[in-house]
Enzyme design. Structure first.
Site, PDB file in Angstrom:
ATOM      1  N   CYS A  73      10.041  17.063   4.276  1.00  0.00           N
ATOM      2  CA  CYS A  73       8.591  17.020   4.431  1.00  0.00           C
ATOM      3  C   CYS A  73       7.970  17.877   3.348  1.00  0.00           C
ATOM      4  O   CYS A  73       8.245  19.079   3.272  1.00  0.00           O
ATOM      5  CB  CYS A  73       8.192  17.517   5.816  1.00  0.00           C
ATOM      6  SG  CYS A  73       6.401  17.656   6.041  1.00  0.00           S
ATOM      7  N   HIS A 164       8.934   5.435   2.190  1.00  0.00           N
ATOM      8  CA  HIS A 164       7.492   5.206   2.119  1.00  0.00           C
ATOM      9  C   HIS A 164       7.186   3.773   1.725  1.00  0.00           C
ATOM     10  O   HIS A 164       7.854   3.186   0.880  1.00  0.00           O
ATOM     11  CB  HIS A 164       6.845   6.158   1.113  1.00  0.00           C
ATOM     12  CG  HIS A 164       6.900   7.586   1.539  1.00  0.00           C
ATOM     13  ND1 HIS A 164       5.929   8.161   2.331  1.00  0.00           N
ATOM     14  CD2 HIS A 164       7.834   8.542   1.326  1.00  0.00           C
ATOM     15  CE1 HIS A 164       6.264   9.423   2.566  1.00  0.00           C
ATOM     16  NE2 HIS A 164       7.407   9.677   1.964  1.00  0.00           N
ATOM     17  N   GLU A 213       2.247   8.687   9.352  1.00  0.00           N
ATOM     18  CA  GLU A 213       3.590   9.235   9.196  1.00  0.00           C
ATOM     19  C   GLU A 213       4.516   8.787  10.315  1.00  0.00           C
ATOM     20  O   GLU A 213       4.138   8.816  11.496  1.00  0.00           O
ATOM     21  CB  GLU A 213       3.543  10.765   9.153  1.00  0.00           C
ATOM     22  CG  GLU A 213       2.910  11.313   7.885  1.00  0.00           C
ATOM     23  CD  GLU A 213       3.242  12.775   7.678  1.00  0.00           C
ATOM     24  OE1 GLU A 213       4.449  13.102   7.590  1.00  0.00           O
ATOM     25  OE2 GLU A 213       2.303  13.586   7.609  1.00  0.00           O
ATOM     26  N   CYS A 222       0.267  14.315   3.614  1.00  0.00           N
ATOM     27  CA  CYS A 222       1.707  14.057   3.542  1.00  0.00           C
ATOM     28  C   CYS A 222       2.145  14.247   2.105  1.00  0.00           C
ATOM     29  O   CYS A 222       1.747  13.469   1.224  1.00  0.00           O
ATOM     30  CB  CYS A 222       2.025  12.638   4.029  1.00  0.00           C
ATOM     31  SG  CYS A 222       3.768  12.185   3.880  1.00  0.00           S
ATOM     32  N   GLY A 225       4.503  11.537   0.769  1.00  0.00           N
ATOM     33  CA  GLY A 225       3.704  10.317   0.641  1.00  0.00           C
ATOM     34  C   GLY A 225       2.822  10.341  -0.588  1.00  0.00           C
ATOM     35  O   GLY A 225       2.646   9.317  -1.264  1.00  0.00           O
TER      36      GLY A 225
END
Length: 279
Positions: A73, A164, A213, A222, A225
Site C-alpha cells: 500500500c 490495478h 480499492e 491510493c 493506484g
C-alpha cells in the site's frame, strides 16, 4: 493495547508496533472491529510494524478494513515511515529505509517528518501478472474493452505490487463510484479482485483520480493506484512521465523514470493521534 493513527492524504491507518512478537498481536476479528468507524477506531486498514532481517530494516504487514491482505500500500508505507521516524525520535532526514512487504523490498526516503518519497518498483503488464483473464494479442491489457453495466470501458491493467485497472473518463465527478466500484472489483475477469482508478486528464502532467480499492471501497487516496494511473497514461499516450495526481485527499507527485523503469511516489503522511484500545 496502544495504537497510533496516521493518515496519508486522508487514507487512514491504525499503526501497531509488533516488533516484540513473531506473531501478530491482533486477530482478524479484532482488526475488523478496530477498523469499524462506528464501533471501533475507524480506518481503511491496520498496519503492523515488524522487525527487520538481513535484507530489510523493518517489515510491514497490512490488512484492509474487510480483513483481506493486500501485497502493498503506497499511502500505508508512507504512514509507516513517518511512524518509524517518530519511534526513532526523528533522528535524521534523507534516511533510506528498506521495508519488507509481500510485494518485496520497498525503499523509502524520509524527506521531512511528514514527507516521504518511495521507490515503488517497476510496473508489470502481462495479464498473468495482474492477474486477469483479459488479454491483448501480446498478453497485456491496454485500452481493452471491458463490458460493465452494458457499457464498454476501455481499461488498462498494471500491477504496482498489487493489481490495478485504470479507465480514463471525461469527468471523474460524474462517476457513480459506489455502484461501479464493486462491479469492477468483483468482475469475473479478475480472479483475485482488482483496484479500480477512474482518471480524468486535466493536463498531460496533471491527472485527477477517483479510486475504488479492493477490500476497502472508496478511499480518499491510493498511492499504488496513482502510480499505476501515471504508467497507464504514459503507455496510452495520454500523460507525461512526471505527473501530479490529484486525489480527493490531496496531491501526489509521481515519476516514472525511463532509464531505470522505476516509479517514484512523493507525498505526505501525518500522525493524527495516539490511543489505547480495549481488546
Amino acid at each position: 493495547m496502544y495504537f497510533f493513527k496516521y493518515q496519508g492524504l486522508g487514507n487512514d491507518f491504525i499503526l501497531i508496533d509488533n516488533r516484540s512478537s513473531s506473531e501478530l498481536l491482533l486477530s482478524s476479528g479484532q482488526i475488523l472491529k478496530m477498523c469499524n468507524r462506528h464501533f471501533g477506531i475507524g480506518a481503511d486498514g491496520v498496519i503492523f510494524l515488524l522487525s527487520g532481517d538481513k535484507v530489510s530494516d523493518y517489515g510491514m504487514h497490512i490488512f484492509n478494513s474487510d480483513g483481506s491482505e493486500p501485497e502493498m500500500c503506497g499511502n500505508g508505507i508512507r504512514c509507516l515511515i513517518s511512524f518509524i521516524s517518530n519511534l526513532e525520535n526523528f533522528e535524521q532526514t534523507n534516511k533510506i529505509y528498506r521495508i519488507k512487504t509481500l510485494a518485496g523490498i520497498i525503499k523509502a526516503e524520509l524527506q521531512t517528518q511528514t514527507q516521504v518519497r518511495v521507490e515503488m518498483g517497476t510496473p508489470l503488464f502481462l495479464n498473468k501478472q495482474i492477474p486477469t483473464t483479459l488479454s491483448d494479442k501480446d498478453n497485456t491489457v491496454i485500452n481493452y474493452p471491458l463490458e460493465i453495466e452494458k457499457k464498454n470501458w476501455l481499461v488498462t491493467c498494471v500491477n504496482m505490487g498489487n493489481p490495478h485497472c485504470i479507465t480514463f473518463v471525461e469527468d471523474t465527478n460524474l462517476i457513480n463510484l459506489e455502484k461501479l466500484g464493486p462491479l469492477f472489483e468483483y468482475h469475473s475477469a479478475f480472479p483475485e479482485r482488482i483496484n479500480t482508478e477512474f482518471i480524468e486528464i486535466v493536463r498531460p502532467n496533471h491527472l485527477k483520480m477517483r479510486v475504488w480499492e479492493r477490500g476497502a471501497g472508496a478511499t480518499l487516496a491510493c498511492g499504488t493506484g496513482a502510480c499505476a494511473s501515471v504508467v497507464a497514461g504514459v503507455i496510452t499516450n495520454r500523460a507525461e512521465r512526471v505527473c501530479t495526481v490529484e486525489l480527493p485527499g490531496g496531491n501526489l507527485l509521481i515519476e516514472w523514470v525511463e532509464d531505470s523503469n522505476k516509479v517514484y511516489m512523493t507525498g505526505s503522511a501525518e500522525r493524527v493521534f495516539i490511543g489505547e484500545y480495549n481488546q
